[in-house]
Design a protein around this motif. Structure first.
Motif, PDB file in Angstrom:
ATOM      1  N   LYS A 108      34.140  37.654  39.383  1.00  0.00           N
ATOM      2  CA  LYS A 108      34.806  37.152  40.397  1.00  0.00           C
ATOM      3  C   LYS A 108      36.311  37.847  40.658  1.00  0.00           C
ATOM      4  CE  LYS A 108      36.800  32.760  42.172  1.00  0.00           C
ATOM      5  NZ  LYS A 108      36.713  31.092  41.600  1.00  0.00           N
ATOM      6  N   THR A 109      36.992  38.121  41.609  1.00  0.00           N
ATOM      7  CA  THR A 109      38.144  38.708  41.728  1.00  0.00           C
ATOM      8  C   THR A 109      39.085  37.436  42.190  1.00  0.00           C
ATOM      9  OG1 THR A 109      37.314  40.691  42.744  1.00  0.00           O
ATOM     10  CG2 THR A 109      39.813  40.219  43.279  1.00  0.00           C
ATOM     11  N   PHE A 110      40.122  37.442  41.338  1.00  0.00           N
ATOM     12  CA  PHE A 110      41.197  36.261  41.473  1.00  0.00           C
ATOM     13  C   PHE A 110      42.417  36.914  42.146  1.00  0.00           C
ATOM     14  CE2 PHE A 110      38.411  35.395  37.647  1.00  0.00           C
ATOM     15  CZ  PHE A 110      38.000  34.070  37.922  1.00  0.00           C
ATOM     16  N   HIS A 111      43.130  35.964  42.658  1.00  0.00           N
ATOM     17  CA  HIS A 111      44.473  36.125  43.124  1.00  0.00           C
ATOM     18  C   HIS A 111      45.518  35.982  41.774  1.00  0.00           C
ATOM     19  CE1 HIS A 111      43.912  37.022  47.199  1.00  0.00           C
ATOM     20  NE2 HIS A 111      43.198  35.771  47.533  1.00  0.00           N
ATOM     21  N   LYS A 121      42.425  39.881  52.120  1.00  0.00           N
ATOM     22  CA  LYS A 121      41.513  40.517  53.143  1.00  0.00           C
ATOM     23  C   LYS A 121      40.439  41.114  52.115  1.00  0.00           C
ATOM     24  CE  LYS A 121      40.239  43.811  56.479  1.00  0.00           C
ATOM     25  NZ  LYS A 121      40.652  44.984  57.510  1.00  0.00           N
ATOM     26  N   VAL A 122      40.736  41.993  51.492  1.00  0.00           N
ATOM     27  CA  VAL A 122      39.633  42.757  50.585  1.00  0.00           C
ATOM     28  C   VAL A 122      38.878  41.717  49.693  1.00  0.00           C
ATOM     29  CG1 VAL A 122      41.131  43.315  48.613  1.00  0.00           C
ATOM     30  CG2 VAL A 122      39.084  44.602  49.205  1.00  0.00           C
ATOM     31  N   ARG A 123      39.572  40.650  49.307  1.00  0.00           N
ATOM     32  CA  ARG A 123      38.790  39.530  48.460  1.00  0.00           C
ATOM     33  C   ARG A 123      37.689  38.746  49.215  1.00  0.00           C
ATOM     34  NH1 ARG A 123      38.919  34.285  47.112  1.00  0.00           N
ATOM     35  NH2 ARG A 123      38.645  33.808  44.915  1.00  0.00           N
ATOM     36  N   ARG A 124      38.515  38.424  50.536  1.00  0.00           N
ATOM     37  CA  ARG A 124      37.378  37.734  51.426  1.00  0.00           C
ATOM     38  C   ARG A 124      36.214  38.574  51.821  1.00  0.00           C
ATOM     39  NH1 ARG A 124      37.502  38.427  56.788  1.00  0.00           N
ATOM     40  NH2 ARG A 124      39.331  39.433  56.760  1.00  0.00           N
ATOM     41  N   VAL A 125      36.602  39.609  52.254  1.00  0.00           N
ATOM     42  CA  VAL A 125      35.435  40.507  52.609  1.00  0.00           C
ATOM     43  C   VAL A 125      34.291  40.885  51.443  1.00  0.00           C
ATOM     44  CG1 VAL A 125      34.670  42.782  53.440  1.00  0.00           C
ATOM     45  CG2 VAL A 125      36.780  41.852  54.367  1.00  0.00           C
ATOM     46  N   ALA A 126      34.861  41.044  50.171  1.00  0.00           N
ATOM     47  CA  ALA A 126      34.078  41.317  49.254  1.00  0.00           C
ATOM     48  C   ALA A 126      33.153  39.975  49.070  1.00  0.00           C
ATOM     49  CB  ALA A 126      34.723  41.622  48.033  1.00  0.00           C
ATOM     50  N   LEU A 127      33.820  38.855  48.994  1.00  0.00           N
ATOM     51  CA  LEU A 127      33.014  37.505  48.822  1.00  0.00           C
ATOM     52  C   LEU A 127      31.814  37.441  49.959  1.00  0.00           C
ATOM     53  CD1 LEU A 127      32.378  34.947  47.433  1.00  0.00           C
ATOM     54  CD2 LEU A 127      34.254  34.026  48.578  1.00  0.00           C
ATOM     55  N   LEU A 227      43.205  48.882  47.525  1.00  0.00           N
ATOM     56  CA  LEU A 227      42.744  47.735  46.919  1.00  0.00           C
ATOM     57  C   LEU A 227      41.192  47.856  46.767  1.00  0.00           C
ATOM     58  CD1 LEU A 227      45.078  45.009  47.923  1.00  0.00           C
ATOM     59  CD2 LEU A 227      45.366  46.088  45.762  1.00  0.00           C
ATOM     60  N   SER A 228      40.568  47.299  45.627  1.00  0.00           N
ATOM     61  CA  SER A 228      39.153  46.943  45.712  1.00  0.00           C
ATOM     62  C   SER A 228      38.934  45.553  44.845  1.00  0.00           C
ATOM     63  CB  SER A 228      38.528  47.995  44.861  1.00  0.00           C
ATOM     64  OG  SER A 228      37.273  48.013  44.667  1.00  0.00           O
ATOM     65  N   ALA A 229      37.964  45.172  45.670  1.00  0.00           N
ATOM     66  CA  ALA A 229      37.474  43.662  45.061  1.00  0.00           C
ATOM     67  C   ALA A 229      35.970  43.657  44.925  1.00  0.00           C
ATOM     68  CB  ALA A 229      37.988  42.485  45.981  1.00  0.00           C
ATOM     69  N   GLN A 230      35.431  42.582  44.057  1.00  0.00           N
ATOM     70  CA  GLN A 230      34.072  42.365  43.593  1.00  0.00           C
ATOM     71  C   GLN A 230      33.816  41.149  43.472  1.00  0.00           C
ATOM     72  OE1 GLN A 230      32.620  44.415  40.135  1.00  0.00           O
ATOM     73  NE2 GLN A 230      30.737  44.493  40.613  1.00  0.00           N
ATOM     74  N   PHE A 231      32.528  40.610  43.747  1.00  0.00           N
ATOM     75  CA  PHE A 231      32.126  39.394  43.230  1.00  0.00           C
ATOM     76  C   PHE A 231      30.611  39.658  42.961  1.00  0.00           C
ATOM     77  CE2 PHE A 231      35.612  37.828  45.829  1.00  0.00           C
ATOM     78  CZ  PHE A 231      36.155  36.794  45.087  1.00  0.00           C
ATOM     79  N   GLU A 232      30.063  38.962  42.069  1.00  0.00           N
ATOM     80  CA  GLU A 232      28.486  39.191  41.475  1.00  0.00           C
ATOM     81  C   GLU A 232      28.087  37.988  41.017  1.00  0.00           C
ATOM     82  OE1 GLU A 232      26.508  41.634  37.627  1.00  0.00           O
ATOM     83  OE2 GLU A 232      28.724  41.168  37.888  1.00  0.00           O
ATOM     84  N   HIS A 233      26.779  37.825  41.287  1.00  0.00           N
ATOM     85  CA  HIS A 233      25.960  36.729  40.796  1.00  0.00           C
ATOM     86  C   HIS A 233      24.639  37.267  40.352  1.00  0.00           C
ATOM     87  CE1 HIS A 233      27.942  33.162  41.753  1.00  0.00           C
ATOM     88  NE2 HIS A 233      27.991  33.228  42.975  1.00  0.00           N
ATOM     89  N   THR A 234      24.158  36.497  39.305  1.00  0.00           N
ATOM     90  CA  THR A 234      22.471  37.033  39.151  1.00  0.00           C
ATOM     91  C   THR A 234      21.627  35.832  39.725  1.00  0.00           C
ATOM     92  OG1 THR A 234      23.182  37.789  36.804  1.00  0.00           O
ATOM     93  CG2 THR A 234      20.993  37.015  37.320  1.00  0.00           C
TER      94      THR A 234
END
Length: 258
Positions: A108-111, A121-127, A227-234
């Motif tokens: 997860k990307t946190f502020h 913005k980049v966090r929202r788009v990544a999610l 900036l770069s953001a990422q979210f991940e799930h299995t």
């Protein structure tokens, strides 16, 4: 070879993915200005060990720490250190647990403190890209549809998708088949089937997709310093759709009615 998980293996995956998700929830309250990424690593390490598991990244192919912490323009594989996170930063925390012979992977990307417009913005788009990818990861669908969906949404929001890294099958091994691309490759003919378990983890850049490797041979950054953001799930593919194993709410995406 793509592994189709047995019921026993699925239960093992549910347990380790639940712990990975719980670790990510636990660490959120510690993500604040003035904390070092090494502090975050040590807190996660102790939590995972105290729950009878091991942190999968530790010593994996020589990686020296228990989690990955990627700040601002760092895309992935950031090594926890004495770096202090500051107000307005964004930080991706990538957790993988190894419990009773199975790996569970989430990030997860946190502020850090109050969000900045670019960070938001980049966090929202990544999610949104992760959620869109999960929504189309259904039995009977070609795997490349996941990547095509993610790429289209990123471009719609004037962001880019990192192409050098992808999601992956996971289970008794940290990284298994299939490779889950976050962009469309029409050569990919893999069909999604019930019993498959894999990660979806799009890395979204606010600028261009080009990357650069740092001298530590692990940390990957954006070449243009954006900036770069990422979210991940299995996720687990079921007969009825999919189940997000690393979501404590137990989110399930059903097949769309025909």
């Amino acid at each position: 070879m793509i592994q189709i998980k047995s019921e026993e293996e699925i239960e093992g995956m549910r347990a380790t993915c639940r712990l990975a998700a719980e670790t990510l929830v636990m660490i959120e309250s510690h993500v604040k200005p003035g904390v070092t990424t090494l502090d975050l690593n040590d807190i996660c390490h102790d939590y995972i060990i105290s729950h009878g598991a091991q942190p999968s990244p530790l010593n994996y192919r020589g990686f020296p720490k228990s989690i990955c912490t990627s700040v601002n323009q760092q895309i992935c594989h950031g090594i926890p250190s004495e770096r202090v996170i500051r107000e307005g930063d964004i930080i991706n925390i990538d957790i993988t647990t190894y419990l009773n012979g199975f790996h569970g992977d989430t990030s997860k990307t946190f502020h850090v403190g109050a969000p900045t417009p670019k960070g938001e913005k980049v966090r929202r788009v990544a999610l949104s890209c992760l959620e869109a990818g999960i929504a189309v990861a259904l039995p009977g669908t070609l795997l490349r549809v996941v990547g095509a969906t993610i790429e289209a949404l990123a471009k719609k929001n004037r962001c880019s998708v990192v192409r050098e890294y992808c999601g992956h099958g996971i289970g008794r091994e940290f990284h298994e088949e299939p490779a889950v691309l976050h962009y469309e490759d029409k050569r990919d003919q893999v069909m999604i089937r019930p019993g498959m378990i894999f990660t979806i983890e799009p890395m979204i850049n606010l600028g261009k997709p080009a990357i650069k490797h740092m001298p530590d041979n692990w940390t990957v950054v954006t070449k243009d310093h954006s900036l770069s953001a990422q979210f991940e799930h299995t996720i687990l593919i079921t007969e009825a759709g999919n189940e997000v194993l690393t979501d404590l709410a137990g989110t399930k995406t059903p097949l769309k009615p025909s």
